[in-house]
Write a protein that holds these residues in place. Structure first.
Motif, mmCIF file in Angstrom:
data_model
loop_
_atom_site.group_PDB
_atom_site.id
_atom_site.type_symbol
_atom_site.label_atom_id
_atom_site.label_comp_id
_atom_site.label_asym_id
_atom_site.label_seq_id
_atom_site.Cartn_x
_atom_site.Cartn_y
_atom_site.Cartn_z
ATOM 1 N N ILE A 34 -10.324 13.644 12.522
ATOM 2 C CA ILE A 34 -10.186 12.750 11.371
ATOM 3 C C ILE A 34 -8.941 13.187 10.619
ATOM 4 C CG2 ILE A 34 -11.174 12.055 9.146
ATOM 5 C CD1 ILE A 34 -13.969 12.493 10.391
ATOM 6 N N VAL A 35 -8.023 12.242 10.396
ATOM 7 C CA VAL A 35 -6.831 12.528 9.599
ATOM 8 C C VAL A 35 -6.937 11.731 8.303
ATOM 9 C CG1 VAL A 35 -4.328 12.372 9.449
ATOM 10 C CG2 VAL A 35 -5.394 12.973 11.629
ATOM 11 N N LEU A 36 -7.003 12.425 7.194
ATOM 12 C CA LEU A 36 -6.986 11.775 5.882
ATOM 13 C C LEU A 36 -5.526 11.533 5.538
ATOM 14 C CD1 LEU A 36 -9.598 14.082 4.171
ATOM 15 C CD2 LEU A 36 -9.970 11.817 5.170
ATOM 16 N N PHE A 37 -5.195 10.277 5.305
ATOM 17 C CA PHE A 37 -3.796 9.914 5.142
ATOM 18 C C PHE A 37 -3.550 9.469 3.696
ATOM 19 C CE2 PHE A 37 -0.406 6.623 5.695
ATOM 20 C CZ PHE A 37 0.602 7.526 5.967
ATOM 21 N N ALA A 38 -2.753 10.259 2.976
ATOM 22 C CA ALA A 38 -2.529 9.993 1.552
ATOM 23 C C ALA A 38 -1.065 9.643 1.302
ATOM 24 C CB ALA A 38 -2.919 11.222 0.741
ATOM 25 N N HIS A 39 -0.777 9.070 0.154
ATOM 26 C CA HIS A 39 0.593 8.647 -0.149
ATOM 27 C C HIS A 39 1.539 9.828 -0.253
ATOM 28 C CE1 HIS A 39 4.062 7.067 -2.280
ATOM 29 N NE2 HIS A 39 3.672 5.854 -1.888
ATOM 30 N N GLY A 40 1.138 10.858 -1.009
ATOM 31 C CA GLY A 40 2.041 11.973 -1.257
ATOM 32 C C GLY A 40 2.836 11.759 -2.531
ATOM 33 N N ALA A 41 3.375 12.856 -3.081
ATOM 34 C CA ALA A 41 4.160 12.806 -4.311
ATOM 35 C C ALA A 41 5.004 14.063 -4.388
ATOM 36 C CB ALA A 41 3.234 12.707 -5.531
ATOM 37 N N ARG A 42 5.953 14.064 -5.314
ATOM 38 C CA ARG A 42 6.812 15.252 -5.440
ATOM 39 C C ARG A 42 6.043 16.453 -5.971
ATOM 40 N NH1 ARG A 42 10.158 11.046 -6.648
ATOM 41 N NH2 ARG A 42 11.949 10.842 -5.247
ATOM 42 N N ASP A 43 5.057 16.191 -6.817
ATOM 43 C CA ASP A 43 4.295 17.256 -7.475
ATOM 44 C C ASP A 43 3.258 17.842 -6.510
ATOM 45 O OD1 ASP A 43 2.564 18.752 -9.010
ATOM 46 O OD2 ASP A 43 2.524 17.318 -10.660
ATOM 47 N N LEU A 83 -9.261 9.743 17.469
ATOM 48 C CA LEU A 83 -8.724 10.138 16.170
ATOM 49 C C LEU A 83 -8.869 8.973 15.198
ATOM 50 C CD1 LEU A 83 -5.472 12.136 15.660
ATOM 51 C CD2 LEU A 83 -5.988 10.167 14.228
ATOM 52 N N ARG A 84 -9.465 9.277 14.057
ATOM 53 C CA ARG A 84 -9.696 8.251 13.037
ATOM 54 C C ARG A 84 -8.789 8.574 11.853
ATOM 55 N NH1 ARG A 84 -13.977 5.112 10.421
ATOM 56 N NH2 ARG A 84 -14.547 6.062 8.431
ATOM 57 N N VAL A 85 -7.926 7.618 11.492
ATOM 58 C CA VAL A 85 -7.030 7.790 10.345
ATOM 59 C C VAL A 85 -7.659 7.076 9.152
ATOM 60 C CG1 VAL A 85 -4.729 7.336 9.417
ATOM 61 C CG2 VAL A 85 -5.004 7.896 11.850
ATOM 62 N N VAL A 86 -7.968 7.825 8.112
ATOM 63 C CA VAL A 86 -8.628 7.250 6.934
ATOM 64 C C VAL A 86 -7.659 7.289 5.751
ATOM 65 C CG1 VAL A 86 -10.592 7.388 5.371
ATOM 66 C CG2 VAL A 86 -10.854 8.098 7.772
ATOM 67 N N PRO A 87 -7.175 6.120 5.307
ATOM 68 C CA PRO A 87 -6.209 6.102 4.214
ATOM 69 C C PRO A 87 -6.876 6.375 2.862
ATOM 70 C CG PRO A 87 -6.060 4.107 5.586
ATOM 71 C CD PRO A 87 -7.358 4.789 5.906
ATOM 72 N N LEU A 88 -6.414 7.420 2.195
ATOM 73 C CA LEU A 88 -6.888 7.733 0.838
ATOM 74 C C LEU A 88 -6.075 6.907 -0.149
ATOM 75 C CD1 LEU A 88 -7.371 11.618 0.964
ATOM 76 C CD2 LEU A 88 -9.030 9.813 1.421
ATOM 77 N N PHE A 89 -6.259 5.613 -0.071
ATOM 78 C CA PHE A 89 -5.564 4.677 -0.946
ATOM 79 C C PHE A 89 -6.611 3.838 -1.669
ATOM 80 C CE2 PHE A 89 -0.961 4.517 0.275
ATOM 81 C CZ PHE A 89 -0.979 5.513 1.227
ATOM 82 N N VAL A 90 -6.320 3.498 -2.915
ATOM 83 C CA VAL A 90 -7.230 2.679 -3.719
ATOM 84 C C VAL A 90 -7.302 1.262 -3.150
ATOM 85 C CG1 VAL A 90 -7.463 1.585 -5.989
ATOM 86 C CG2 VAL A 90 -6.946 4.029 -5.825
ATOM 87 N N ALA A 91 -6.193 0.795 -2.603
ATOM 88 C CA ALA A 91 -6.135 -0.587 -2.125
ATOM 89 C C ALA A 91 -5.097 -0.691 -1.024
ATOM 90 C CB ALA A 91 -5.803 -1.532 -3.278
ATOM 91 N N ARG A 92 -5.059 -1.854 -0.399
ATOM 92 C CA ARG A 92 -4.213 -2.059 0.753
ATOM 93 C C ARG A 92 -3.036 -2.953 0.372
ATOM 94 N NH1 ARG A 92 -5.838 -5.498 5.373
ATOM 95 N NH2 ARG A 92 -7.505 -6.031 3.935
ATOM 96 N N GLY A 93 -1.857 -2.347 0.235
ATOM 97 C CA GLY A 93 -0.657 -3.122 -0.060
ATOM 98 C C GLY A 93 0.290 -3.056 1.125
ATOM 99 N N GLY A 94 1.575 -3.142 0.840
ATOM 100 C CA GLY A 94 2.576 -3.188 1.893
ATOM 101 C C GLY A 94 2.539 -1.973 2.818
ATOM 102 N N HIS A 95 2.321 -0.779 2.242
ATOM 103 C CA HIS A 95 2.274 0.421 3.076
ATOM 104 C C HIS A 95 1.199 0.276 4.159
ATOM 105 C CE1 HIS A 95 5.066 2.578 0.695
ATOM 106 N NE2 HIS A 95 4.276 2.855 -0.313
ATOM 107 N N LEU A 96 0.025 -0.145 3.728
ATOM 108 C CA LEU A 96 -1.097 -0.180 4.672
ATOM 109 C C LEU A 96 -1.023 -1.377 5.608
ATOM 110 C CD1 LEU A 96 -3.334 1.902 4.990
ATOM 111 C CD2 LEU A 96 -2.112 2.091 2.838
ATOM 112 N N LYS A 97 -0.385 -2.448 5.152
ATOM 113 C CA LYS A 97 -0.326 -3.649 5.994
ATOM 114 C C LYS A 97 0.822 -3.588 6.994
ATOM 115 C CE LYS A 97 -2.821 -6.812 3.025
ATOM 116 N NZ LYS A 97 -2.877 -8.124 2.352
ATOM 117 N N LYS A 98 1.904 -2.880 6.629
ATOM 118 C CA LYS A 98 3.073 -2.865 7.518
ATOM 119 C C LYS A 98 3.425 -1.473 8.027
ATOM 120 C CE LYS A 98 4.921 -6.066 4.550
ATOM 121 N NZ LYS A 98 5.993 -6.440 3.650
#
Lengths: 121, 121
Positions: free
Chosen positions: B6-15, B65-80
């Motif tokens: 299982i891969v938890l897939f998050a956006h990421g940030a500088r901090d 392998l299951r990729v689980v997006p840690l995103f609140v919603a599905r926008g351009g990143h998740l659709k494309k």
């Protein structure tokens, strides 16, 4: 009019569908707290802005307003941009106490629910 | 080595602090599924990338392998962006079935947990 308000504050996106989960959360918060005025606001791309949502809640008589960020984690937006927005809104509405809650992703119950979902079949 | 990952897939940030909730979710998923290899990957700013995480899981013997997006919603990143990343990873690792799950924010349990938190005192 309720004297207490909850504003769910989400990032926003160009795709209108993006707002669906935020609106589902709002509907469920409203069921859990029928006494409270619940709304959704966005940082970017979507409306209303946080300032507009606070204006509307204050105009409707809110005296206490809780801003709950629908963010997985706290990065630059939550550490810099949002506190500045809150400060500006608080200065404009001194009669309404505005509180910024921790992001949903830092709540133990939300972490658990994300883990249960991710672990699932 | 586990054949399931299982891969938890998050956006990421500088901090660097931004990754804390994602790592908490990963630890809890690992507790719930001790049989499965669990890791975290990021779209931007943080490492490993999704491609690196899939490479590592496949090298360790993962066959599913299951990729689980840690995103609140599905926008351009998740659709494309993300489907393209998954497609590239799948082409590179034909022996490992890679599945992209719905974002956590679309799960009813996560919606409920976010609402309970937002409604709370």
């Amino acid at each position: 009019m309720s004297q207490e308000a909850i504003v769910l504050f989400a990032h926003g996106a160009r795709d209108p569908e993006w707002a669906v989960p935020a609106r589902q959360v709002a509907a469920e918060v409203q069921r859990l707290r029928p006494d409270v005025s619940v709304s959704v606001a966005f940082l970017e791309f979507m409306e209303p802005t946080l300032a507009d949502a606070v204006d509307a809640a204050a105009a409707a008589g809110a005296r206490a307003l809780r801003v709950v960020p629908l963010f997985v984690a706290r990065g630059g937006h939550l550490k810099k941009d949002v506190p500045a927005l809150i400060e500006a809104a608080q200065a404009k509405h001194p009669d309404c106490r505005i509180e910024l809650a921790a992001v949903v992703g830092e709540d133990a119950g939300v972490v658990h629910a994300m883990a249960v979902y991710a672990a699932g079949a």
